[in-house]
Design a protein around this motif. Structure first.
Motif, PDB file in Angstrom:
ATOM      1  N   GLN A   7      28.761  61.894 -15.990  1.00 23.48           N
ATOM      2  CA  GLN A   7      29.520  61.877 -14.741  1.00 23.48           C
ATOM      3  C   GLN A   7      29.905  60.445 -14.347  1.00 23.48           C
ATOM      4  OE1 GLN A   7      26.951  63.908 -11.999  1.00 23.48           O
ATOM      5  NE2 GLN A   7      27.600  65.957 -12.662  1.00 23.48           N
ATOM      6  N   LEU A   8      28.972  59.515 -14.513  1.00 22.64           N
ATOM      7  CA  LEU A   8      29.269  58.116 -14.183  1.00 22.64           C
ATOM      8  C   LEU A   8      30.333  57.539 -15.114  1.00 22.64           C
ATOM      9  CD1 LEU A   8      25.692  56.760 -13.411  1.00 22.64           C
ATOM     10  CD2 LEU A   8      27.534  57.227 -11.786  1.00 22.64           C
ATOM     11  N   LYS A  22      32.678  59.210 -16.518  1.00 24.35           N
ATOM     12  CA  LYS A  22      33.956  59.827 -16.109  1.00 24.35           C
ATOM     13  C   LYS A  22      34.523  59.109 -14.879  1.00 24.35           C
ATOM     14  CE  LYS A  22      36.157  64.095 -15.005  1.00 24.35           C
ATOM     15  NZ  LYS A  22      36.166  65.074 -13.981  1.00 24.35           N
ATOM     16  N   LYS A  23      33.634  58.769 -13.929  1.00 25.00           N
ATOM     17  CA  LYS A  23      34.096  58.050 -12.735  1.00 25.00           C
ATOM     18  C   LYS A  23      34.649  56.676 -13.108  1.00 25.00           C
ATOM     19  CE  LYS A  23      31.179  60.060  -9.155  1.00 25.00           C
ATOM     20  NZ  LYS A  23      30.098  59.801  -8.193  1.00 25.00           N
ATOM     21  N   ASP A  53      38.007  57.125 -14.610  1.00 24.66           N
ATOM     22  CA  ASP A  53      39.009  57.432 -13.573  1.00 24.66           C
ATOM     23  C   ASP A  53      39.385  56.171 -12.795  1.00 24.66           C
ATOM     24  OD1 ASP A  53      39.038  60.081 -14.277  1.00 24.66           O
ATOM     25  OD2 ASP A  53      37.659  60.734 -12.686  1.00 24.66           O
ATOM     26  N   GLN A  54      38.428  55.318 -12.500  1.00 23.38           N
ATOM     27  CA  GLN A  54      38.708  54.100 -11.750  1.00 23.38           C
ATOM     28  C   GLN A  54      39.515  53.094 -12.565  1.00 23.38           C
ATOM     29  OE1 GLN A  54      38.071  53.534  -8.509  1.00 23.38           O
ATOM     30  NE2 GLN A  54      37.190  55.593  -8.370  1.00 23.38           N
ATOM     31  N   ASN A  64      44.838  54.147  -9.955  1.00 18.76           N
ATOM     32  CA  ASN A  64      43.658  53.921  -9.121  1.00 18.76           C
ATOM     33  C   ASN A  64      43.382  52.439  -8.916  1.00 18.76           C
ATOM     34  OD1 ASN A  64      43.084  56.633  -8.711  1.00 18.76           O
ATOM     35  ND2 ASN A  64      41.821  56.785 -10.555  1.00 18.76           N
TER      36      ASN A  64
END
Length: 194
Positions: free
Chosen positions: A134-135, A137-138, A141-142, A147
């Motif tokens: 999950q981290l 993926k974040k 995304d950033q 973004n």
């Protein structure tokens, strides 16, 4: 008792068996007729002359003994049985058996305890793997260009124009440096008075 019997040899010069039984020469000698003299038999075989029961040189106790009953032969008796106390041996066996059973129980307990610990650690590892994904993926995304621009505007950054460059070998500047122009975004921390 004559010299033959004391020496442990029969009339033929053979050694008496250890089990106390008769040799073949003793069986044939006793079965011989009473008139046969053993002295002649030993001379014929080349052995030296021994005193026999009919000799006058025997002791008085042996003279009175009759020749019809042979003297009992001595045999080696088996050693007396050794009596070992059984209580220490039984105690040692019991200690070994109880110690072995307790050792096996302790080993099984440790194995089961480690199996539970391993299952807990595997669950924790699975949760950490999901959290790491999950981290990541974040972070991905950033890193996206849209973004990055939005995050930069939130921080109060504005777009700059053409940059100026410095050439390192000689220190010559290419282009004219000037500050970025533009108003910060409404959502930025600087625009809100922050």
């Amino acid at each position: 008792m004559n010299v033959d019997q004391r020496d442990g040899r029969d009339a033929v010069g053979q050694r008496a068996p250890r089990s106390g039984g008769r040799t073949a020469a003793q069986r044939t000698t006793r079965a011989a007729p009473a008139g046969l003299d053993r002295r002649g038999e030993t001379r014929a075989r080349g052995a030296r002359e021994f005193l026999t029961q009919g000799s006058a040189a025997l002791r008085p106790a042996e003279r009175t003994r009759t020749t019809s009953t042979p003297a009992p032969r001595l045999r080696v008796a088996p050693p007396p049985p050794v009596s070992v106390p059984r209580a220490p041996f039984v105690g040692l066996i019991l200690v070994l058996v109880v110690g072995g059973v307790l050792g096996i129980l302790l080993l099984n307990t440790k194995i089961n305890e480690n199996a539970f610990r391993k299952a807990e650690l595997q669950e924790q590892q699975a949760k950490l793997d999901v959290n790491q994904q999950q981290l990541e993926k974040k972070i991905a995304d950033q890193k996206a260009p849209g973004n990055l621009t939005a995050n930069a505007r939130k921080l109060g950054l504005v777009e700059a124009g053409d940059p100026a460059y410095i050439r390192l070998p000689d220190g010559k500047m290419i282009g004219v440096p000037h500050p970025a122009e533009g108003a910060p975004a409404i959502t930025s921390q600087q625009g809100n008075g922050g």
